[in-house]
Design a protein around this motif. Structure first.
Motif, PDB file in Angstrom:
ATOM      1  N   HIS A   1       2.440   1.571  -3.456  1.00 35.11           N
ATOM      2  CA  HIS A   1       1.466   2.053  -4.442  1.00 35.11           C
ATOM      3  C   HIS A   1       1.272   3.572  -4.329  1.00 35.11           C
ATOM      4  CE1 HIS A   1      -1.761   1.802  -7.313  1.00 35.11           C
ATOM      5  NE2 HIS A   1      -2.500   2.559  -6.521  1.00 35.11           N
TER       6      HIS A   1
ATOM      7  N   ASP B   1       0.820  -1.205   0.000  1.00 35.98           N
ATOM      8  CA  ASP B   1       0.000   0.000   0.000  1.00 35.98           C
ATOM      9  C   ASP B   1       0.857   1.258   0.000  1.00 35.98           C
ATOM     10  OD1 ASP B   1       0.798  -0.623   2.640  1.00 35.98           O
ATOM     11  OD2 ASP B   1      -0.953   0.343   3.520  1.00 35.98           O
TER      12      ASP B   1
ATOM     13  N   ASP C   1      -0.345   4.671 -13.124  1.00 33.69           N
ATOM     14  CA  ASP C   1      -1.795   4.799 -13.157  1.00 33.69           C
ATOM     15  C   ASP C   1      -2.533   3.460 -13.153  1.00 33.69           C
ATOM     16  OD1 ASP C   1      -1.089   4.000 -15.676  1.00 33.69           O
ATOM     17  OD2 ASP C   1      -2.256   5.524 -16.734  1.00 33.69           O
ATOM     18  N   ASP C   2      -1.883   2.415 -12.732  1.00 37.67           N
ATOM     19  CA  ASP C   2      -2.536   1.114 -12.643  1.00 37.67           C
ATOM     20  C   ASP C   2      -3.176   0.946 -11.270  1.00 37.67           C
ATOM     21  OD1 ASP C   2      -3.355  -1.350 -13.645  1.00 37.67           O
ATOM     22  OD2 ASP C   2      -1.397  -1.812 -14.468  1.00 37.67           O
ATOM     23  N   THR C   3      -3.798  -0.191 -11.032  1.00 32.22           N
ATOM     24  CA  THR C   3      -4.548  -0.402  -9.792  1.00 32.22           C
ATOM     25  C   THR C   3      -3.636  -0.814  -8.634  1.00 32.22           C
ATOM     26  OG1 THR C   3      -4.940  -2.738 -10.234  1.00 32.22           O
ATOM     27  CG2 THR C   3      -6.540  -1.169 -11.111  1.00 32.22           C
ATOM     28  N   GLU C   4      -4.177  -0.670  -7.432  1.00 34.92           N
ATOM     29  CA  GLU C   4      -3.442  -1.096  -6.245  1.00 34.92           C
ATOM     30  C   GLU C   4      -3.241  -2.610  -6.265  1.00 34.92           C
ATOM     31  OE1 GLU C   4      -3.543  -0.710  -1.372  1.00 34.92           O
ATOM     32  OE2 GLU C   4      -4.974   0.416  -2.584  1.00 34.92           O
ATOM     33  N   ARG C   5      -4.187  -3.332  -6.839  1.00 32.02           N
ATOM     34  CA  ARG C   5      -4.076  -4.791  -6.923  1.00 32.02           C
ATOM     35  C   ARG C   5      -2.845  -5.193  -7.742  1.00 32.02           C
ATOM     36  NH1 ARG C   5      -3.695  -9.229  -4.755  1.00 32.02           N
ATOM     37  NH2 ARG C   5      -4.258 -11.029  -5.972  1.00 32.02           N
ATOM     38  N   THR C   6      -2.560  -4.469  -8.793  1.00 25.97           N
ATOM     39  CA  THR C   6      -1.371  -4.738  -9.605  1.00 25.97           C
ATOM     40  C   THR C   6      -0.110  -4.563  -8.769  1.00 25.97           C
ATOM     41  OG1 THR C   6      -2.513  -3.991 -11.588  1.00 25.97           O
ATOM     42  CG2 THR C   6      -0.119  -4.062 -11.686  1.00 25.97           C
ATOM     43  N   THR C   7      -0.091  -3.513  -7.972  1.00 24.09           N
ATOM     44  CA  THR C   7       1.065  -3.272  -7.105  1.00 24.09           C
ATOM     45  C   THR C   7       1.198  -4.382  -6.071  1.00 24.09           C
ATOM     46  OG1 THR C   7       0.753  -0.894  -7.387  1.00 24.09           O
ATOM     47  CG2 THR C   7       2.166  -1.597  -5.580  1.00 24.09           C
TER      48      THR C   7
END
Length: 56
Positions: free
Chosen positions: A15, A12, A24-30
């Motif tokens: 991210h 978190d 600019d991708d999602t937190e899930r990707t991180t």
């Protein structure tokens, strides 16, 4: 990228910092990328981890 916490990083926090840099991708990707990196590190350091656990 993170503070020195004995090599630990939280997805978190990573991210938040990546977003500040323009990611600019999602937190899930991180979270997935951090989990993969941690798993790879553990796989390469399994002997050291077992040695530390054996001493405690």
């Amino acid at each position: 990228m993170g503070r020195a916490q004995e090599g630990k990083i939280r997805a978190d926090i990573a991210h938040e910092r990546l977003v500040a840099l323009g990611f600019d991708d999602t937190e899930r990707t991180t979270r997935r990328a951090v989990a993969d990196a941690k798993a790879a590190w553990r796989a390469g350091h399994a002997d050291a981890i077992r040695l530390v656990r054996a001493r405690t």
